[in-house]
Motif scaffolding. Structure first.
Motif, PDB file in Angstrom:
ATOM      1  N   THR A 276       0.797  -1.234   0.000  1.00 39.18           N
ATOM      2  CA  THR A 276       0.000   0.000   0.000  1.00 39.18           C
ATOM      3  C   THR A 276       0.825   1.277   0.000  1.00 39.18           C
ATOM      4  OG1 THR A 276      -0.159  -0.065   2.429  1.00 39.18           O
ATOM      5  CG2 THR A 276      -1.904  -1.162   1.174  1.00 39.18           C
ATOM      6  N   GLN A 277       2.070   1.230   0.503  1.00 38.33           N
ATOM      7  CA  GLN A 277       2.835   2.469   0.660  1.00 38.33           C
ATOM      8  C   GLN A 277       4.175   2.484  -0.071  1.00 38.33           C
ATOM      9  OE1 GLN A 277       3.211   3.774   4.732  1.00 38.33           O
ATOM     10  NE2 GLN A 277       1.144   3.137   5.282  1.00 38.33           N
ATOM     11  N   TRP A 278       4.851   1.366  -0.146  1.00 33.44           N
ATOM     12  CA  TRP A 278       6.244   1.386  -0.616  1.00 33.44           C
ATOM     13  C   TRP A 278       6.398   0.892  -2.052  1.00 33.44           C
ATOM     14  CZ3 TRP A 278       7.500  -1.729   4.396  1.00 33.44           C
ATOM     15  CH2 TRP A 278       7.385  -0.867   5.499  1.00 33.44           C
ATOM     16  N   GLN A 279       5.574  -0.042  -2.479  1.00 31.92           N
ATOM     17  CA  GLN A 279       5.760  -0.651  -3.799  1.00 31.92           C
ATOM     18  C   GLN A 279       5.093   0.186  -4.881  1.00 31.92           C
ATOM     19  OE1 GLN A 279       6.306  -4.992  -4.314  1.00 31.92           O
ATOM     20  NE2 GLN A 279       4.234  -4.897  -5.125  1.00 31.92           N
ATOM     21  N   THR A 280       5.775   0.324  -6.017  1.00 25.53           N
ATOM     22  CA  THR A 280       5.256   1.030  -7.185  1.00 25.53           C
ATOM     23  C   THR A 280       5.557   0.191  -8.423  1.00 25.53           C
ATOM     24  OG1 THR A 280       7.314   2.247  -7.608  1.00 25.53           O
ATOM     25  CG2 THR A 280       5.749   3.240  -6.059  1.00 25.53           C
ATOM     26  N   ARG A 283       9.209   0.017  -8.620  1.00 28.05           N
ATOM     27  CA  ARG A 283       9.971  -0.450  -7.457  1.00 28.05           C
ATOM     28  C   ARG A 283       9.286  -1.678  -6.840  1.00 28.05           C
ATOM     29  NH1 ARG A 283      10.409   4.063  -4.984  1.00 28.05           N
ATOM     30  NH2 ARG A 283       8.434   3.896  -3.904  1.00 28.05           N
ATOM     31  N   GLU A 284      10.021  -2.789  -6.779  1.00 28.99           N
ATOM     32  CA  GLU A 284       9.497  -4.035  -6.217  1.00 28.99           C
ATOM     33  C   GLU A 284      10.002  -4.199  -4.777  1.00 28.99           C
ATOM     34  OE1 GLU A 284       9.649  -8.904  -6.999  1.00 28.99           O
ATOM     35  OE2 GLU A 284      10.951  -7.521  -8.116  1.00 28.99           O
ATOM     36  N   ILE A 285       9.093  -4.513  -3.874  1.00 25.07           N
ATOM     37  CA  ILE A 285       9.431  -4.707  -2.465  1.00 25.07           C
ATOM     38  C   ILE A 285       9.146  -6.167  -2.096  1.00 25.07           C
ATOM     39  CG2 ILE A 285       9.088  -3.945  -0.087  1.00 25.07           C
ATOM     40  CD1 ILE A 285      10.176  -1.790  -1.939  1.00 25.07           C
ATOM     41  N   ARG A 286      10.161  -6.858  -1.595  1.00 24.40           N
ATOM     42  CA  ARG A 286      10.004  -8.250  -1.165  1.00 24.40           C
ATOM     43  C   ARG A 286      10.076  -8.311   0.353  1.00 24.40           C
ATOM     44  NH1 ARG A 286      14.579 -10.646  -5.338  1.00 24.40           N
ATOM     45  NH2 ARG A 286      13.499 -10.099  -7.299  1.00 24.40           N
ATOM     46  N   VAL A 287       9.152  -9.060   0.959  1.00 26.61           N
ATOM     47  CA  VAL A 287       9.101  -9.218   2.414  1.00 26.61           C
ATOM     48  C   VAL A 287       9.302 -10.689   2.737  1.00 26.61           C
ATOM     49  CG1 VAL A 287       7.716  -8.950   4.508  1.00 26.61           C
ATOM     50  CG2 VAL A 287       7.555  -7.245   2.664  1.00 26.61           C
ATOM     51  N   ARG A 288      10.371 -10.974   3.431  1.00 27.66           N
ATOM     52  CA  ARG A 288      10.691 -12.350   3.812  1.00 27.66           C
ATOM     53  C   ARG A 288      10.623 -12.462   5.338  1.00 27.66           C
ATOM     54  NH1 ARG A 288      15.949 -13.010  -0.230  1.00 27.66           N
ATOM     55  NH2 ARG A 288      14.747 -12.986  -2.182  1.00 27.66           N
ATOM     56  N   ALA A 312      11.349   4.443   4.485  1.00 27.76           N
ATOM     57  CA  ALA A 312      11.123   5.834   4.083  1.00 27.76           C
ATOM     58  C   ALA A 312      12.352   6.392   3.375  1.00 27.76           C
ATOM     59  CB  ALA A 312      10.783   6.686   5.312  1.00 27.76           C
ATOM     60  N   ASN A 313      13.544   6.031   3.867  1.00 23.96           N
ATOM     61  CA  ASN A 313      14.772   6.445   3.188  1.00 23.96           C
ATOM     62  C   ASN A 313      14.886   5.818   1.807  1.00 23.96           C
ATOM     63  OD1 ASN A 313      15.671   8.100   5.236  1.00 23.96           O
ATOM     64  ND2 ASN A 313      16.924   6.530   6.205  1.00 23.96           N
ATOM     65  N   VAL A 314      14.522   4.539   1.702  1.00 28.71           N
ATOM     66  CA  VAL A 314      14.583   3.845   0.410  1.00 28.71           C
ATOM     67  C   VAL A 314      13.665   4.533  -0.594  1.00 28.71           C
ATOM     68  CG1 VAL A 314      14.084   1.686  -0.785  1.00 28.71           C
ATOM     69  CG2 VAL A 314      15.231   1.641   1.438  1.00 28.71           C
ATOM     70  N   VAL A 315      12.444   4.843  -0.171  1.00 24.68           N
ATOM     71  CA  VAL A 315      11.453   5.426  -1.073  1.00 24.68           C
ATOM     72  C   VAL A 315      11.850   6.842  -1.486  1.00 24.68           C
ATOM     73  CG1 VAL A 315       9.060   6.203  -1.224  1.00 24.68           C
ATOM     74  CG2 VAL A 315       9.583   3.971  -0.214  1.00 24.68           C
ATOM     75  N   GLN A 316      12.351   7.635  -0.537  1.00 28.58           N
ATOM     76  CA  GLN A 316      12.588   9.047  -0.804  1.00 28.58           C
ATOM     77  C   GLN A 316      13.939   9.334  -1.449  1.00 28.58           C
ATOM     78  OE1 GLN A 316      11.988  11.160   2.885  1.00 28.58           O
ATOM     79  NE2 GLN A 316       9.977  10.256   3.221  1.00 28.58           N
ATOM     80  N   HIS A 317      14.950   8.533  -1.146  1.00 31.21           N
ATOM     81  CA  HIS A 317      16.305   8.920  -1.540  1.00 31.21           C
ATOM     82  C   HIS A 317      17.050   7.909  -2.412  1.00 31.21           C
ATOM     83  CE1 HIS A 317      15.810  12.163   1.293  1.00 31.21           C
ATOM     84  NE2 HIS A 317      15.694  11.331   2.319  1.00 31.21           N
ATOM     85  N   GLN A 322      14.477  -2.325  -6.531  1.00 33.68           N
ATOM     86  CA  GLN A 322      14.186  -3.510  -5.724  1.00 33.68           C
ATOM     87  C   GLN A 322      14.651  -3.275  -4.295  1.00 33.68           C
ATOM     88  OE1 GLN A 322      15.983  -7.000  -7.423  1.00 33.68           O
ATOM     89  NE2 GLN A 322      14.365  -7.312  -8.928  1.00 33.68           N
ATOM     90  N   ALA A 323      13.882  -3.789  -3.352  1.00 31.27           N
ATOM     91  CA  ALA A 323      14.270  -3.750  -1.943  1.00 31.27           C
ATOM     92  C   ALA A 323      13.711  -4.997  -1.269  1.00 31.27           C
ATOM     93  CB  ALA A 323      13.747  -2.493  -1.259  1.00 31.27           C
ATOM     94  N   THR A 324      14.462  -5.502  -0.304  1.00 37.27           N
ATOM     95  CA  THR A 324      14.072  -6.728   0.399  1.00 37.27           C
ATOM     96  C   THR A 324      14.098  -6.469   1.905  1.00 37.27           C
ATOM     97  OG1 THR A 324      15.012  -8.097  -1.356  1.00 37.27           O
ATOM     98  CG2 THR A 324      14.589  -9.164   0.767  1.00 37.27           C
ATOM     99  N   ILE A 325      13.026  -6.904   2.580  1.00 31.63           N
ATOM    100  CA  ILE A 325      12.919  -6.818   4.034  1.00 31.63           C
ATOM    101  C   ILE A 325      12.879  -8.243   4.582  1.00 31.63           C
ATOM    102  CG2 ILE A 325      11.605  -5.915   5.987  1.00 31.63           C
ATOM    103  CD1 ILE A 325      10.240  -4.004   3.998  1.00 31.63           C
ATOM    104  N   SER A 326      13.786  -8.549   5.479  1.00 34.05           N
ATOM    105  CA  SER A 326      13.808  -9.896   6.062  1.00 34.05           C
ATOM    106  C   SER A 326      14.060  -9.794   7.561  1.00 34.05           C
ATOM    107  CB  SER A 326      14.888 -10.762   5.395  1.00 34.05           C
ATOM    108  OG  SER A 326      16.170 -10.195   5.596  1.00 34.05           O
ATOM    109  N   ILE A 327      13.469 -10.736   8.307  1.00 31.74           N
ATOM    110  CA  ILE A 327      13.660 -10.819   9.755  1.00 31.74           C
ATOM    111  C   ILE A 327      13.969 -12.273  10.105  1.00 31.74           C
ATOM    112  CG2 ILE A 327      12.622 -10.543  12.034  1.00 31.74           C
ATOM    113  CD1 ILE A 327      10.901  -8.337  10.955  1.00 31.74           C
TER     114      ILE A 327
END
Length: 404
Positions: A276-280, A283-288, A312-317, A322-327
Protein backbone atom coordinates in the motif's frame (compact mmCIF):
# COMPACT_ATOMS: atom_id res chain seq x y z
CA UNK A 1 7.28 35.61 -9.51
CA UNK A 2 7.26 34.30 -5.98
CA UNK A 3 9.12 36.29 -3.35
CA UNK A 4 12.72 35.18 -2.91
CA UNK A 5 15.97 36.74 -1.75
CA UNK A 6 16.56 37.85 -5.36
CA UNK A 7 13.16 39.52 -5.79
CA UNK A 8 14.48 43.05 -4.97
CA UNK A 9 17.10 42.60 -7.70
CA UNK A 10 14.46 41.69 -10.30
CA UNK A 11 12.20 44.55 -9.22
CA UNK A 12 15.10 46.99 -9.43
CA UNK A 13 16.06 45.84 -12.93
CA UNK A 14 12.50 46.07 -14.24
CA UNK A 15 11.94 49.48 -12.65
CA UNK A 16 15.18 50.80 -14.14
CA UNK A 17 14.13 49.53 -17.58
CA UNK A 18 10.76 51.30 -17.33
CA UNK A 19 12.38 54.55 -16.21
CA UNK A 20 14.93 54.37 -19.07
CA UNK A 21 12.20 53.81 -21.67
CA UNK A 22 10.08 56.72 -20.43
CA UNK A 23 13.10 59.02 -20.07
CA UNK A 24 14.34 58.34 -23.61
CA UNK A 25 10.85 58.87 -25.01
CA UNK A 26 10.54 62.20 -23.21
CA UNK A 27 14.00 63.13 -24.54
CA UNK A 28 12.79 62.49 -28.10
CA UNK A 29 9.83 64.84 -27.56
CA UNK A 30 11.97 67.59 -25.99
CA UNK A 31 14.57 67.37 -28.75
CA UNK A 32 11.84 67.60 -31.39
CA UNK A 33 10.80 71.03 -30.07
CA UNK A 34 14.30 72.26 -29.24
CA UNK A 35 15.69 71.41 -32.69
CA UNK A 36 12.61 72.75 -34.48
CA UNK A 37 11.65 69.40 -36.01
CA UNK A 38 8.96 70.05 -38.65
CA UNK A 39 7.27 66.81 -37.56
CA UNK A 40 7.16 67.83 -33.89
CA UNK A 41 3.39 67.35 -33.55
CA UNK A 42 3.56 63.89 -35.12
CA UNK A 43 6.54 63.03 -32.90
CA UNK A 44 4.62 64.03 -29.76
CA UNK A 45 1.54 62.07 -30.82
CA UNK A 46 3.50 58.97 -31.72
CA UNK A 47 5.61 59.20 -28.55
CA UNK A 48 2.44 59.37 -26.45
CA UNK A 49 1.05 56.36 -28.33
CA UNK A 50 4.32 54.52 -27.75
CA UNK A 51 4.16 55.16 -23.99
CA UNK A 52 0.50 54.07 -23.86
CA UNK A 53 1.34 50.90 -25.76
CA UNK A 54 4.27 50.23 -23.46
CA UNK A 55 2.24 50.65 -20.27
CA UNK A 56 -0.95 48.94 -21.45
CA UNK A 57 0.94 46.08 -23.08
CA UNK A 58 2.90 45.44 -19.90
CA UNK A 59 -0.37 45.36 -17.95
CA UNK A 60 -1.91 42.85 -20.36
CA UNK A 61 1.25 40.69 -20.35
CA UNK A 62 1.23 40.45 -16.55
CA UNK A 63 -2.45 39.53 -16.40
CA UNK A 64 -2.08 37.00 -19.23
CA UNK A 65 0.13 34.94 -16.91
CA UNK A 66 -2.98 33.76 -15.04
CA UNK A 67 -4.50 32.48 -18.30
CA UNK A 68 -1.71 30.02 -19.10
CA UNK A 69 1.58 29.99 -20.97
CA UNK A 70 0.04 30.12 -24.47
CA UNK A 71 -2.05 33.22 -23.74
CA UNK A 72 0.92 34.89 -22.10
CA UNK A 73 3.16 34.16 -25.12
CA UNK A 74 0.68 35.51 -27.68
CA UNK A 75 0.17 38.73 -25.70
CA UNK A 76 3.92 39.22 -25.26
CA UNK A 77 4.65 38.65 -28.97
CA UNK A 78 1.95 41.11 -30.06
CA UNK A 79 3.20 43.66 -27.56
CA UNK A 80 6.77 43.41 -28.85
CA UNK A 81 5.59 43.60 -32.48
CA UNK A 82 3.43 46.72 -31.98
CA UNK A 83 6.14 48.48 -29.97
CA UNK A 84 8.71 47.72 -32.67
CA UNK A 85 6.47 49.07 -35.43
CA UNK A 86 5.76 52.30 -33.51
CA UNK A 87 9.46 52.70 -32.69
CA UNK A 88 10.40 52.38 -36.39
CA UNK A 89 7.91 55.06 -37.40
CA UNK A 90 9.05 57.35 -34.58
CA UNK A 91 12.68 56.82 -35.58
CA UNK A 92 11.79 57.80 -39.14
CA UNK A 93 10.29 61.06 -37.83
CA UNK A 94 13.05 61.77 -35.30
CA UNK A 95 16.58 60.40 -35.35
CA UNK A 96 16.78 60.66 -31.53
CA UNK A 97 14.30 57.76 -31.29
CA UNK A 98 17.12 55.46 -32.39
CA UNK A 99 18.36 55.45 -28.78
CA UNK A 100 15.13 53.73 -27.71
CA UNK A 101 16.66 50.58 -29.13
CA UNK A 102 18.57 50.03 -25.88
CA UNK A 103 15.51 49.39 -23.62
CA UNK A 104 13.94 47.46 -26.50
CA UNK A 105 16.92 45.08 -26.41
CA UNK A 106 15.96 43.96 -22.90
CA UNK A 107 12.31 43.73 -23.86
CA UNK A 108 13.11 41.38 -26.75
CA UNK A 109 15.38 39.25 -24.56
CA UNK A 110 12.64 38.94 -21.94
CA UNK A 111 9.59 38.41 -24.17
CA UNK A 112 10.68 36.49 -27.24
CA UNK A 113 11.50 32.76 -27.46
CA UNK A 114 15.14 31.70 -27.35
CA UNK A 115 15.67 31.39 -31.11
CA UNK A 116 14.24 34.86 -31.85
CA UNK A 117 15.84 36.91 -29.06
CA UNK A 118 19.28 37.36 -30.61
CA UNK A 119 17.80 37.88 -34.11
CA UNK A 120 15.50 40.63 -32.82
CA UNK A 121 18.37 42.36 -31.01
CA UNK A 122 20.68 42.18 -34.05
CA UNK A 123 17.92 43.28 -36.41
CA UNK A 124 16.96 46.30 -34.32
CA UNK A 125 20.65 47.16 -33.92
CA UNK A 126 21.18 47.21 -37.69
CA UNK A 127 18.06 49.34 -38.16
CA UNK A 128 19.30 51.85 -35.55
CA UNK A 129 22.75 51.98 -37.20
CA UNK A 130 21.16 52.48 -40.60
CA UNK A 131 18.93 55.28 -39.32
CA UNK A 132 21.87 57.09 -37.71
CA UNK A 133 23.95 56.73 -40.85
CA UNK A 134 21.25 57.80 -43.32
CA UNK A 135 19.92 60.77 -41.34
CA UNK A 136 23.29 62.27 -40.49
CA UNK A 137 26.56 60.62 -41.50
CA UNK A 138 28.30 57.32 -41.01
CA UNK A 139 30.64 57.42 -38.02
CA UNK A 140 32.54 54.88 -35.98
CA UNK A 141 30.56 55.82 -32.87
CA UNK A 142 27.27 55.48 -34.75
CA UNK A 143 28.18 51.91 -35.69
CA UNK A 144 30.14 50.70 -32.66
CA UNK A 145 27.81 52.29 -30.06
CA UNK A 146 24.67 50.28 -30.92
CA UNK A 147 26.74 47.10 -31.39
CA UNK A 148 28.34 47.49 -27.96
CA UNK A 149 24.92 48.23 -26.46
CA UNK A 150 23.50 45.11 -28.07
CA UNK A 151 26.34 42.98 -26.71
CA UNK A 152 25.94 44.39 -23.20
CA UNK A 153 22.17 43.86 -23.36
CA UNK A 154 22.63 40.22 -24.39
CA UNK A 155 25.07 39.56 -21.55
CA UNK A 156 22.80 41.25 -18.99
CA UNK A 157 19.79 39.41 -20.37
CA UNK A 158 21.53 36.04 -20.04
CA UNK A 159 22.52 36.93 -16.48
CA UNK A 160 18.94 37.91 -15.70
CA UNK A 161 17.65 34.60 -17.04
CA UNK A 162 20.22 32.70 -14.99
CA UNK A 163 19.26 34.57 -11.84
CA UNK A 164 15.58 33.94 -12.51
CA UNK A 165 16.20 30.21 -13.01
CA UNK A 166 18.27 30.06 -9.82
CA UNK A 167 15.56 31.91 -7.91
CA UNK A 168 12.94 29.45 -9.15
CA UNK A 169 15.12 26.51 -8.11
CA UNK A 170 15.69 28.03 -4.68
CA UNK A 171 11.98 28.67 -4.27
CA UNK A 172 11.25 25.03 -5.12
CA UNK A 173 13.99 23.87 -2.75
CA UNK A 174 12.66 26.02 0.09
CA UNK A 175 9.16 24.70 -0.54
CA UNK A 176 10.42 21.11 -0.47
CA UNK A 177 12.43 21.79 2.70
CA UNK A 178 9.38 23.26 4.41
CA UNK A 179 7.28 20.28 3.35
CA UNK A 180 10.00 17.92 4.58
CA UNK A 181 10.20 19.79 7.87
CA UNK A 182 6.44 19.46 8.33
CA UNK A 183 6.58 15.77 7.44
CA UNK A 184 9.46 15.23 9.86
CA UNK A 185 7.59 17.06 12.60
CA UNK A 186 4.49 14.95 11.96
CA UNK A 187 6.58 11.79 11.88
CA UNK A 188 8.28 12.79 15.11
CA UNK A 189 4.92 13.38 16.78
CA UNK A 190 3.59 10.06 15.57
CA UNK A 191 6.80 8.28 16.51
CA UNK A 192 6.69 9.87 19.96
CA UNK A 193 3.12 8.73 20.51
CA UNK A 194 3.86 5.23 19.25
CA UNK A 195 7.06 5.01 21.30
CA UNK A 196 5.22 6.07 24.44
CA UNK A 197 2.45 3.56 23.77
CA UNK A 198 5.03 0.82 23.26
CA UNK A 199 6.84 1.88 26.43
CA UNK A 200 3.62 1.80 28.43
CA UNK A 201 2.73 -1.61 27.00
CA UNK A 202 6.17 -2.89 27.94
CA UNK A 203 6.01 -1.43 31.45
CA UNK A 204 2.52 -2.80 32.07
CA UNK A 205 3.62 -6.19 30.74
CA UNK A 206 6.74 -6.29 32.93
CA UNK A 207 5.13 -4.95 36.13
CA UNK A 208 1.37 -5.08 36.51
CA UNK A 209 0.74 -8.12 34.31
CA UNK A 210 3.60 -10.10 35.77
CA UNK A 211 2.54 -9.15 39.30
CA UNK A 212 -1.06 -10.18 38.74
CA UNK A 213 0.10 -13.43 37.17
CA UNK A 214 2.27 -14.15 40.22
CA UNK A 215 -0.56 -13.31 42.61
CA UNK A 216 -2.90 -15.60 40.69
CA UNK A 217 -0.43 -18.50 40.85
CA UNK A 218 0.26 -17.99 44.59
CA UNK A 219 -3.43 -17.92 45.40
CA UNK A 220 -4.02 -20.97 43.29
CA UNK A 221 -1.21 -22.76 45.15
CA UNK A 222 -2.70 -21.75 48.53
CA UNK A 223 -6.09 -22.99 47.38
CA UNK A 224 -4.68 -26.41 46.44
CA UNK A 225 -2.49 -26.72 49.55
CA UNK A 226 -5.42 -26.78 51.98
CA UNK A 227 -8.77 -27.32 50.30
CA UNK A 228 -10.57 -27.34 53.66
CA UNK A 229 -8.94 -24.24 55.19
CA UNK A 230 -11.07 -21.50 56.65
CA UNK A 231 -11.59 -18.56 54.35
CA UNK A 232 -11.06 -20.65 51.21
CA UNK A 233 -13.88 -18.83 49.47
CA UNK A 234 -12.06 -15.54 49.98
CA UNK A 235 -8.88 -17.02 48.52
CA UNK A 236 -10.80 -18.31 45.52
CA UNK A 237 -12.49 -14.92 45.04
CA UNK A 238 -9.11 -13.17 45.23
CA UNK A 239 -7.67 -15.56 42.63
CA UNK A 240 -10.61 -15.00 40.28
CA UNK A 241 -10.33 -11.24 40.76
CA UNK A 242 -6.61 -11.38 39.95
CA UNK A 243 -7.37 -13.48 36.83
CA UNK A 244 -10.00 -10.98 35.68
CA UNK A 245 -7.63 -8.05 36.23
CA UNK A 246 -4.87 -9.91 34.38
CA UNK A 247 -7.20 -10.41 31.41
CA UNK A 248 -8.03 -6.68 31.45
CA UNK A 249 -4.32 -5.81 31.61
CA UNK A 250 -3.57 -8.02 28.60
CA UNK A 251 -6.33 -6.21 26.70
CA UNK A 252 -4.71 -2.86 27.57
CA UNK A 253 -1.37 -4.14 26.28
CA UNK A 254 -2.96 -5.27 23.01
CA UNK A 255 -4.69 -1.90 22.57
CA UNK A 256 -1.46 0.01 23.20
CA UNK A 257 0.43 -2.10 20.63
CA UNK A 258 -0.05 -1.35 16.89
CA UNK A 259 -3.32 -2.82 15.67
CA UNK A 260 -1.73 -4.26 12.53
CA UNK A 261 0.64 -6.38 14.61
CA UNK A 262 -2.08 -7.62 16.95
CA UNK A 263 -4.50 -8.52 14.17
CA UNK A 264 -2.16 -9.72 11.40
CA UNK A 265 1.28 -10.45 12.79
CA UNK A 266 4.66 -9.01 11.84
CA UNK A 267 4.96 -10.57 8.38
CA UNK A 268 1.46 -9.64 7.27
CA UNK A 269 1.81 -6.08 8.61
CA UNK A 270 5.02 -5.52 6.63
CA UNK A 271 3.52 -7.03 3.46
CA UNK A 272 0.49 -4.76 3.77
CA UNK A 273 2.74 -1.70 4.14
CA UNK A 274 4.83 -2.82 1.16
CA UNK A 275 1.77 -3.20 -1.06
CA UNK A 276 0.00 0.00 0.00
CA UNK A 277 2.83 2.47 0.66
CA UNK A 278 6.24 1.39 -0.62
CA UNK A 279 5.76 -0.65 -3.80
CA UNK A 280 5.26 1.03 -7.19
CA UNK A 281 5.36 -0.18 -10.80
CA UNK A 282 9.00 0.95 -10.86
CA UNK A 283 9.97 -0.45 -7.46
CA UNK A 284 9.50 -4.04 -6.22
CA UNK A 285 9.43 -4.71 -2.47
CA UNK A 286 10.00 -8.25 -1.17
CA UNK A 287 9.10 -9.22 2.41
CA UNK A 288 10.69 -12.35 3.81
CA UNK A 289 9.16 -12.58 7.28
CA UNK A 290 7.33 -15.58 8.70
CA UNK A 291 3.70 -14.99 9.69
CA UNK A 292 4.23 -17.06 12.85
CA UNK A 293 7.25 -15.05 14.01
CA UNK A 294 7.36 -15.51 17.80
CA UNK A 295 8.50 -12.24 19.37
CA UNK A 296 7.32 -10.11 22.31
CA UNK A 297 4.96 -7.33 21.27
CA UNK A 298 7.38 -4.52 22.32
CA UNK A 299 10.10 -6.05 20.10
CA UNK A 300 7.68 -6.42 17.18
CA UNK A 301 6.57 -2.80 17.60
CA UNK A 302 10.17 -1.58 17.61
CA UNK A 303 11.10 -3.62 14.53
CA UNK A 304 8.03 -2.37 12.67
CA UNK A 305 8.91 1.29 13.36
CA UNK A 306 12.55 0.74 12.44
CA UNK A 307 11.51 -0.92 9.18
CA UNK A 308 9.17 1.98 8.38
CA UNK A 309 11.94 4.53 8.97
CA UNK A 310 14.44 2.61 6.84
CA UNK A 311 11.93 2.11 4.02
CA UNK A 312 11.12 5.83 4.08
CA UNK A 313 14.77 6.45 3.19
CA UNK A 314 14.58 3.84 0.41
CA UNK A 315 11.45 5.43 -1.07
CA UNK A 316 12.59 9.05 -0.80
CA UNK A 317 16.31 8.92 -1.54
CA UNK A 318 17.60 5.61 -2.94
CA UNK A 319 15.99 5.54 -6.44
CA UNK A 320 15.98 1.75 -6.00
CA UNK A 321 14.04 -0.64 -8.23
CA UNK A 322 14.19 -3.51 -5.72
CA UNK A 323 14.27 -3.75 -1.94
CA UNK A 324 14.07 -6.73 0.40
CA UNK A 325 12.92 -6.82 4.03
CA UNK A 326 13.81 -9.90 6.06
CA UNK A 327 13.66 -10.82 9.76
CA UNK A 328 15.45 -13.80 11.30
CA UNK A 329 15.64 -14.86 14.92
CA UNK A 330 17.39 -17.42 17.05
CA UNK A 331 17.45 -18.13 20.77
CA UNK A 332 19.42 -15.01 21.71
CA UNK A 333 18.70 -12.28 19.17
CA UNK A 334 16.59 -11.12 16.23
CA UNK A 335 17.99 -9.59 13.03
CA UNK A 336 16.18 -7.17 10.69
CA UNK A 337 17.77 -6.62 7.27
CA UNK A 338 16.67 -4.12 4.62
CA UNK A 339 18.63 -4.19 1.36
CA UNK A 340 18.09 -2.19 -1.84
CA UNK A 341 19.80 -1.81 -5.22
CA UNK A 342 19.60 1.99 -5.23
CA UNK A 343 22.21 4.65 -5.80
CA UNK A 344 23.82 4.13 -2.38
CA UNK A 345 25.78 6.72 -0.42
CA UNK A 346 28.79 7.22 1.83
CA UNK A 347 27.65 6.38 5.40
CA UNK A 348 30.48 8.36 7.01
CA UNK A 349 29.66 11.50 5.06
CA UNK A 350 25.96 11.02 5.81
CA UNK A 351 26.68 10.81 9.54
CA UNK A 352 28.85 13.94 9.33
CA UNK A 353 26.12 15.80 7.42
CA UNK A 354 23.57 14.78 10.03
CA UNK A 355 25.85 16.07 12.79
CA UNK A 356 25.93 19.46 10.98
CA UNK A 357 22.12 19.59 10.91
CA UNK A 358 21.34 18.53 7.34
CA UNK A 359 17.98 16.75 7.15
CA UNK A 360 18.82 14.21 4.41
CA UNK A 361 20.45 11.95 7.03
CA UNK A 362 17.80 12.48 9.68
CA UNK A 363 16.11 9.12 9.04
CA UNK A 364 19.36 7.19 9.49
CA UNK A 365 20.19 9.09 12.67
CA UNK A 366 16.70 8.57 14.11
CA UNK A 367 16.90 4.84 13.35
CA UNK A 368 20.31 4.57 15.01
CA UNK A 369 19.05 6.37 18.11
CA UNK A 370 16.00 4.09 18.33
CA UNK A 371 18.16 0.96 18.01
CA UNK A 372 20.62 2.19 20.63
CA UNK A 373 17.77 2.91 23.04
CA UNK A 374 16.75 -0.73 22.68
CA UNK A 375 20.32 -1.90 23.37
CA UNK A 376 20.81 -3.18 19.82
CA UNK A 377 23.27 -2.49 17.03
CA UNK A 378 22.77 -0.86 13.62
CA UNK A 379 25.06 -1.64 10.69
CA UNK A 380 24.91 0.27 7.38
CA UNK A 381 26.76 -1.08 4.36
CA UNK A 382 26.67 1.17 1.33
CA UNK A 383 28.73 2.98 -1.27
CA UNK A 384 27.78 5.29 -4.14
CA UNK A 385 26.19 3.27 -6.95
CA UNK A 386 26.26 -0.04 -5.04
CA UNK A 387 22.97 -0.04 -3.12
CA UNK A 388 22.48 -0.10 0.65
CA UNK A 389 22.05 -2.79 3.29
CA UNK A 390 20.80 -1.85 6.76
CA UNK A 391 21.05 -4.51 9.47
CA UNK A 392 19.54 -4.20 12.95
CA UNK A 393 20.28 -6.73 15.69
CA UNK A 394 18.35 -6.78 18.97
CA UNK A 395 19.11 -9.08 21.89
CA UNK A 396 16.27 -11.18 23.26
CA UNK A 397 15.73 -12.14 26.88
CA UNK A 398 15.63 -15.88 27.68
CA UNK A 399 11.82 -15.69 27.86
CA UNK A 400 11.37 -13.52 24.78
CA UNK A 401 8.90 -15.90 23.24
CA UNK A 402 6.65 -16.00 26.27
CA UNK A 403 3.91 -13.60 27.23
CA UNK A 404 2.42 -12.80 30.54
Amino acid sequence: MNHTALTPVFVGLRTSLHILFVALTVLVVVRAFVDGNPNAVAVVSLAALLLITYGFGGYLARHAMSSGASAQSVTAYLWALVLSAEWLVLMWLSLDAAYLVFPLFFLYLHLLPRGWRTLAVLGSTLLAIAALGLHSEWTVGGVVGPLVGAGVAIVIGLGYKSLAAEAAERELLVKQLLETRDQLAQTERESGVLAERARLAREIHDTVAQGLSSIQMLLHAAERADPNAAGLEHVRLARETAAANLADTRNFIRELAPAALVEQGMGAALRRLAETQWQTPEREIRVRVADALDLPMPVQTALLRIAQGAMANVVQHSEATQATISIERDDSDVRLTIADNGRGFDPERAEAASARGFTDSFGLTATRERVEQLGGTLTVESSPGAGTTVTVELLLSPTAGETA
